[in-house]
Each structure stands twice: as structure tokens, then as C-alpha cells.
Design a protein around this motif. Structure first.
Motif, PDB file in Angstrom:
ATOM      1  N   GLN A 118      97.408 -29.787 -58.752  1.00 27.04           N
ATOM      2  CA  GLN A 118      96.625 -29.906 -59.984  1.00 27.04           C
ATOM      3  C   GLN A 118      95.385 -29.023 -59.913  1.00 27.04           C
ATOM      4  OE1 GLN A 118      95.306 -33.898 -60.804  1.00 27.04           O
ATOM      5  NE2 GLN A 118      94.966 -33.466 -62.966  1.00 27.04           N
ATOM      6  N   SER A 119      94.764 -28.970 -58.750  1.00 26.10           N
ATOM      7  CA  SER A 119      93.584 -28.112 -58.574  1.00 26.10           C
ATOM      8  C   SER A 119      93.965 -26.649 -58.753  1.00 26.10           C
ATOM      9  CB  SER A 119      92.985 -28.346 -57.188  1.00 26.10           C
ATOM     10  OG  SER A 119      91.959 -27.433 -56.942  1.00 26.10           O
ATOM     11  N   ILE A 120      95.097 -26.262 -58.178  1.00 32.71           N
ATOM     12  CA  ILE A 120      95.562 -24.873 -58.308  1.00 32.71           C
ATOM     13  C   ILE A 120      95.846 -24.549 -59.770  1.00 32.71           C
ATOM     14  CG2 ILE A 120      97.496 -23.330 -57.775  1.00 32.71           C
ATOM     15  CD1 ILE A 120      97.567 -24.659 -54.981  1.00 32.71           C
ATOM     16  N   VAL A 121      96.485 -25.487 -60.466  1.00 35.84           N
ATOM     17  CA  VAL A 121      96.791 -25.262 -61.887  1.00 35.84           C
ATOM     18  C   VAL A 121      95.492 -25.133 -62.683  1.00 35.84           C
ATOM     19  CG1 VAL A 121      97.735 -26.388 -63.951  1.00 35.84           C
ATOM     20  CG2 VAL A 121      99.075 -26.313 -61.842  1.00 35.84           C
TER      21      VAL A 121
ATOM     22  N   LYS B   2      91.684 -21.791 -65.515  1.00 34.62           N
ATOM     23  CA  LYS B   2      90.323 -21.296 -65.676  1.00 34.62           C
ATOM     24  C   LYS B   2      90.280 -19.779 -65.487  1.00 34.62           C
ATOM     25  CE  LYS B   2      85.612 -22.050 -64.109  1.00 34.62           C
ATOM     26  NZ  LYS B   2      84.731 -22.784 -63.185  1.00 34.62           N
ATOM     27  N   ALA B   3      91.005 -19.293 -64.463  1.00 37.80           N
ATOM     28  CA  ALA B   3      91.043 -17.848 -64.225  1.00 37.80           C
ATOM     29  C   ALA B   3      91.703 -17.132 -65.410  1.00 37.80           C
ATOM     30  CB  ALA B   3      91.800 -17.545 -62.938  1.00 37.80           C
TER      31      ALA B   3
ATOM     32  N   ALA C  30      91.235 -13.814 -70.060  1.00 42.42           N
ATOM     33  CA  ALA C  30      91.424 -13.606 -71.506  1.00 42.42           C
ATOM     34  C   ALA C  30      90.091 -13.273 -72.160  1.00 42.42           C
ATOM     35  CB  ALA C  30      92.040 -14.856 -72.142  1.00 42.42           C
ATOM     36  N   HIS C  31      89.039 -13.981 -71.744  1.00 40.24           N
ATOM     37  CA  HIS C  31      87.700 -13.706 -72.289  1.00 40.24           C
ATOM     38  C   HIS C  31      87.272 -12.285 -71.925  1.00 40.24           C
ATOM     39  CE1 HIS C  31      83.722 -14.588 -73.795  1.00 40.24           C
ATOM     40  NE2 HIS C  31      83.183 -14.192 -72.652  1.00 40.24           N
ATOM     41  N   GLU C  32      87.516 -11.887 -70.668  1.00 41.42           N
ATOM     42  CA  GLU C  32      87.161 -10.526 -70.250  1.00 41.42           C
ATOM     43  C   GLU C  32      87.947  -9.485 -71.039  1.00 41.42           C
ATOM     44  OE1 GLU C  32      87.805 -10.383 -66.053  1.00 41.42           O
ATOM     45  OE2 GLU C  32      86.103 -11.690 -65.609  1.00 41.42           O
ATOM     46  N   ILE C  33      89.225  -9.764 -71.251  1.00 41.80           N
ATOM     47  CA  ILE C  33      90.063  -8.826 -72.015  1.00 41.80           C
ATOM     48  C   ILE C  33      89.546  -8.719 -73.444  1.00 41.80           C
ATOM     49  CG2 ILE C  33      92.368  -8.529 -73.016  1.00 41.80           C
ATOM     50  CD1 ILE C  33      93.503  -9.666 -70.378  1.00 41.80           C
ATOM     51  N   ILE C  34      89.176  -9.876 -74.034  1.00 40.53           N
ATOM     52  CA  ILE C  34      88.650  -9.856 -75.401  1.00 40.53           C
ATOM     53  C   ILE C  34      87.347  -9.077 -75.444  1.00 40.53           C
ATOM     54  CG2 ILE C  34      87.639 -11.319 -77.195  1.00 40.53           C
ATOM     55  CD1 ILE C  34      89.779 -13.421 -76.470  1.00 40.53           C
TER      56      ILE C  34
END
Length: 168
Positions: free
Chosen positions: A80-83, A88-89, A94-98
């Protein structure tokens, strides 16, 4: 003893059988009974040991089961932590790409505006040259040869200045 036998009406065969039976009981008590008791005690110890071993194995199985459940829960928590980290990554990416797309869009927009301004200035310069050329032609026909080329150029520049002040 014969008198007792006659009074009790006991025959010799019965006495011999009783004597043999008592001897058999003594023999069994001395020779066979300790072996039977030992065998029964060994059997009882064997069963008790088996029960104790089974109880110990049950406790170990419960302990292993508990450890397995703990490890399974830990693995679920890690998964669950990995997911969550991956989500989050992915959101950050996606935010960086935007943001990169917005920056690229702004850069392209600025570049396009600069190109438009350059083309506008180039068109205005060409238009001024054409106006100047046409003005010289018109002025030369009107005045013929009385105005020098320097005078014509000065008049054209003044005309261009006046025309540049006009709203386009």
C-alpha cells in the motif's frame, strides 16, 4: 489335615488346583506382572510424550501462523505504501508535465509574438521603402528636375514620420 478335609468335604484335586492357582499367581506376580506394568507405563509415557509433542507442534504452528499473518500484514502495508508513493510520484510527474507544457506553450506563444512583430516591422519597413519609392516617382514627375535627391529623401523621411504617427 485329613480331618479338616473330611469336615469341609474337600477333595485332594481341589486342594491341588488351589495350590497350583496360588503358585501361578505368585509366578505371575513375580515374573510376568512387572513386565506388564513396565509395558503399560512405557505405553502411557509414549502416549503422554506424543500428546506433549503434539501440543508443542500445535503451539509452534500457532506461532508460525501468527508470524505469517504479521508478515502478510507487513507486506500489505508495504504494498500500500508503494502504491501510494507511486500515485504521488505519478501526480507529481503529471503536474511537472503540465507545467512543462504550459512553459513550452508560453515559450511558443512568445516566439510567435516575436515572429509576428518581426514580420510586422519587416512589412512596415518594406511598405515605407515602397512608399518612399512611389513618393520619389510622384515627386519627380511633379517637380521634374528642380529638387535634388537629398531634398527628396528628406521629404520622404518626413512623410514617413508623419505616416508612422497615424494609427494603423
Amino acid at each position: 489335615m485329613d480331618a479338616i478335609v473330611q469336615v469341609l468335604n474337600i477333595n485332594n484335586t481341589l486342594v491341588a488346583q488351589v495350590f497350583n492357582f496360588i503358585m501361578l499367581l505368585i509366578f505371575l506376580r513375580v515374573v510376568v506382572y512387572p513386565h506388564i506394568v513396565k509395558m503399560l507405563e512405557d505405553r502411557q509415557n509414549f502416549i503422554a510424550n506424543n500428546v506433549a509433542a503434539a501440543e508443542e507442534e500445535r503451539k509452534q504452528a500457532e506461532l508460525l501462523h501468527k508470524q505469517y499473518l504479521d508478515e502478510l500484514q507487513k507486506a500489505k502495508n508495504e504494498a500500500q505504501s508503494i502504491v501510494q508513493k507511486a500515485s504521488k510520484a505519478a501526480e507529481e510527474q503529471a503536474h511537472e508535465i503540465i507545467e512543462a507544457a504550459k512553459a513550452e506553450s508560453n515559450r511558443i506563444k512568445e516566439s510567435a509574438l516575436q515572429d509576428i512583430n518581426r514580420e510586422k516591422e519587416k512589412a512596415v519597413a518594406e511598405l515605407r521603402d515602397q512608399v518612399a519609392t512611389l513618393s520619389i516617382l510622384v515627386a519627380s514627375k511633379v517637380v521634374s528636375e528642380k529638387i535634388t535627391a537629398d531634398m527628396q529623401r528628406g521629404m520622404i523621411d518626413e512623410f514617413i514620420k508623419e505616416a508612422g504617427d497615424l494609427p494603423c
